[in-house]
Every structure is written in C-alpha cells, then in structure tokens.
Design a protein around this motif. Sequence first.
Motif, short mmCIF file in Angstrom:
data_model
loop_
_atom_site.label_atom_id
_atom_site.label_comp_id
_atom_site.label_asym_id
_atom_site.label_seq_id
_atom_site.Cartn_x
_atom_site.Cartn_y
_atom_site.Cartn_z
N VAL A 1 -11.62 -57.50 -15.05
CA VAL A 1 -10.41 -57.41 -14.25
C VAL A 1 -10.49 -58.09 -12.94
N THR A 2 -9.45 -59.02 -12.88
CA THR A 2 -9.43 -60.12 -11.95
C THR A 2 -8.09 -59.88 -10.96
N LYS A 3 -8.28 -60.47 -9.75
CA LYS A 3 -7.30 -60.71 -8.75
C LYS A 3 -6.14 -61.66 -9.28
N ILE A 4 -4.98 -61.28 -9.05
CA ILE A 4 -3.85 -61.89 -9.45
C ILE A 4 -2.96 -62.31 -8.27
N GLY A 5 -2.74 -63.52 -7.92
CA GLY A 5 -2.01 -63.87 -6.55
C GLY A 5 -2.57 -63.62 -5.36
N GLY A 6 -2.04 -64.23 -4.42
CA GLY A 6 -2.71 -64.18 -2.94
C GLY A 6 -3.97 -65.01 -2.84
N ASP A 7 -4.59 -64.73 -1.72
CA ASP A 7 -5.94 -65.07 -1.54
C ASP A 7 -6.92 -64.63 -2.68
N ASN A 8 -7.97 -65.47 -3.11
CA ASN A 8 -9.00 -65.11 -4.01
C ASN A 8 -8.38 -64.84 -5.41
N THR A 9 -7.34 -65.63 -5.61
CA THR A 9 -6.93 -65.51 -7.36
C THR A 9 -8.04 -65.64 -8.12
N GLY A 10 -8.15 -64.99 -8.98
CA GLY A 10 -9.16 -64.84 -10.07
C GLY A 10 -10.52 -64.31 -9.74
N GLN A 11 -10.39 -63.81 -8.46
CA GLN A 11 -11.54 -62.97 -8.18
C GLN A 11 -12.07 -61.52 -8.97
N ILE A 12 -13.10 -61.48 -9.54
CA ILE A 12 -13.57 -60.49 -10.38
C ILE A 12 -13.68 -59.01 -9.56
N LEU A 13 -13.05 -58.17 -9.97
CA LEU A 13 -12.76 -56.91 -9.31
C LEU A 13 -13.46 -55.63 -9.96
N GLU A 14 -13.63 -55.83 -11.29
CA GLU A 14 -14.47 -54.92 -12.01
C GLU A 14 -14.70 -55.69 -13.37
N VAL A 15 -15.79 -54.92 -14.20
CA VAL A 15 -16.36 -55.63 -15.34
C VAL A 15 -16.81 -54.36 -16.09
N ASN A 16 -17.08 -54.36 -17.49
CA ASN A 16 -17.57 -52.99 -18.39
C ASN A 16 -18.80 -53.52 -18.68
N SER A 17 -19.62 -52.66 -19.45
CA SER A 17 -20.80 -52.76 -19.58
C SER A 17 -21.07 -54.05 -20.73
N ALA A 18 -20.14 -54.13 -21.70
CA ALA A 18 -20.17 -55.36 -22.59
C ALA A 18 -20.23 -56.68 -21.81
N ALA A 19 -19.55 -56.63 -20.75
CA ALA A 19 -19.69 -58.05 -20.04
C ALA A 19 -21.14 -58.19 -19.24
N ILE A 20 -21.73 -57.23 -19.09
CA ILE A 20 -22.83 -57.43 -18.13
C ILE A 20 -23.85 -57.70 -19.57
N ARG A 21 -23.85 -57.05 -20.63
CA ARG A 21 -24.69 -57.29 -21.59
C ARG A 21 -24.82 -58.77 -22.15
N GLN A 22 -23.45 -59.23 -22.42
CA GLN A 22 -23.15 -60.55 -22.64
C GLN A 22 -23.50 -61.62 -21.61
N THR A 23 -23.34 -61.61 -20.52
CA THR A 23 -23.59 -62.51 -19.50
C THR A 23 -24.97 -62.69 -19.18
N GLY A 24 -25.62 -61.30 -19.07
CA GLY A 24 -27.05 -61.38 -18.69
C GLY A 24 -26.89 -61.10 -16.91
N TYR A 25 -25.63 -60.94 -16.48
CA TYR A 25 -25.86 -60.71 -15.23
C TYR A 25 -25.61 -59.23 -14.71
N SER A 26 -25.91 -58.94 -13.48
CA SER A 26 -25.78 -57.54 -13.31
C SER A 26 -24.18 -57.54 -12.63
N ARG A 27 -23.66 -56.25 -12.71
CA ARG A 27 -22.42 -55.86 -12.20
C ARG A 27 -22.14 -56.47 -10.74
N GLU A 28 -23.26 -56.28 -9.94
CA GLU A 28 -22.96 -56.78 -8.38
C GLU A 28 -22.96 -58.40 -8.58
N GLU A 29 -23.62 -58.96 -9.54
CA GLU A 29 -23.44 -60.30 -9.52
C GLU A 29 -22.41 -60.81 -10.01
N LEU A 30 -21.99 -60.16 -10.89
CA LEU A 30 -20.44 -60.75 -11.45
C LEU A 30 -19.30 -60.58 -10.44
#
Length: 219
Positions: free
Chosen positions: A187-216
Amino acid sequence: MEETNAIANLKLLKEIEELKTRNAELEQKVVKRKKIENELREQSDTIRSIVDASHDWIWAIDMKGNHTYSNYAVERILGYTNTELIGSARVDLMHPDDRQEVMDDFTRWIADNNGWKDQVLRWRHKNGSWRFLESSATPIIDTEGVHQGFRGVDRDITERRLTELELKRSEGRFKQLFESLGDAVYVTKIGGDNTGQILEVNSAAIRQTGYSREELLDM
C-alpha cells in the motif's frame, strides 16, 4: 380644649399620612413581587418548553440513584414513558456488564461531589434491544450546600456506535484478507509529498523480500 382637639387632629392626620405612605410602599412591593413571580414563571415555562422539546433524555435522580424527573424524550429513546421511570433505579435498565462499574463510580461521585461527562453505557429498550447512550451529569446541591442527587443529559448514539463497530469489523476482515493473500501487496502513498512511500505491506511481501515490515516501511 380646642387647642387639645387641634393637636389630636394633627396627630391623627400625621398617622393617616404615615399609613398612606406605608400602604403605598406595600402596594409597590406587591406589584414588584408579582412582576418577579411572573418573570420567574415565564422563565420556568420557557425552560420547561425547551426541555420537553429536546431530543435528548434529560433526567434527575436522588442520592439512591432513583429517577425523580424525566422529560418526554426517554419514550423515543428507550420506549418508556417519563412517568414509568419515576421512582425506578437508574441502574436497573443498564447492561449487566456496565452496571457494577456505574454503581462503584456512583459512590465515588457522591463522595467527591462531582458528576461525569461523556460516559457511554448500554441501556435496555422496552422492546428488549440495547441502546448506546452518552451521558453527562452534574450534582444537585441545595441552598444549604447539601448534595441532593444528580441531573443530566443522555444522548442516543446507537447508530454512531453501531457504525463504529461495523467499521472495526470491516477493518478486521480487510486485514485478515490482506494478510492471507499469497502475493506480495504494498500500500503506497499517491500524490503530494513522498509519493510512492510504502504505508503498509502484507506477510507475503515480507517473506518474498526478506525485509522486515519496519524496513519496508522505511524505504
């Protein structure tokens, strides 16, 4: 003899004038008092009209927690007429899970000579359903400073509360679905400052990237 009668007559005339003056003063006091009484009666009628027309439940209870006054709005909110409630204990219509807490608080409110504000409680409607009421009250203190009870206002917030509960349930269902997806979801931010900033991720994203939720979320 004539001189004595003249003095007596003068004294009588003086007393008559004094009586007239006192009568005039009394008449003025009576007129003023009637004016004050009429003004107080008009103010009382105005207040009563406002209370009777209110959509909120306006009530009063004694030191035992029994209703001593209720406006007509209680029938629209809880299904009971105002006369049905007079003499009844306030806690009798409360949800069992709320009742003991209110009874404990009531003792403290009396001891502290304080009321309460925006207390949300569940009340049993005459048809058996439950209504959410938001209550605020102040202590009733007589002219000698003695605590006589409480008077307050309860507002029906059932629809608002049910909407909030349904929103929470919907958020829970969305979160459960979000987490159960096998594909990575961002889930990313659309428009304004920091467009594209990651706001939320699911468990699959954590497993596939190897990063923690906080790091993403910090990327």
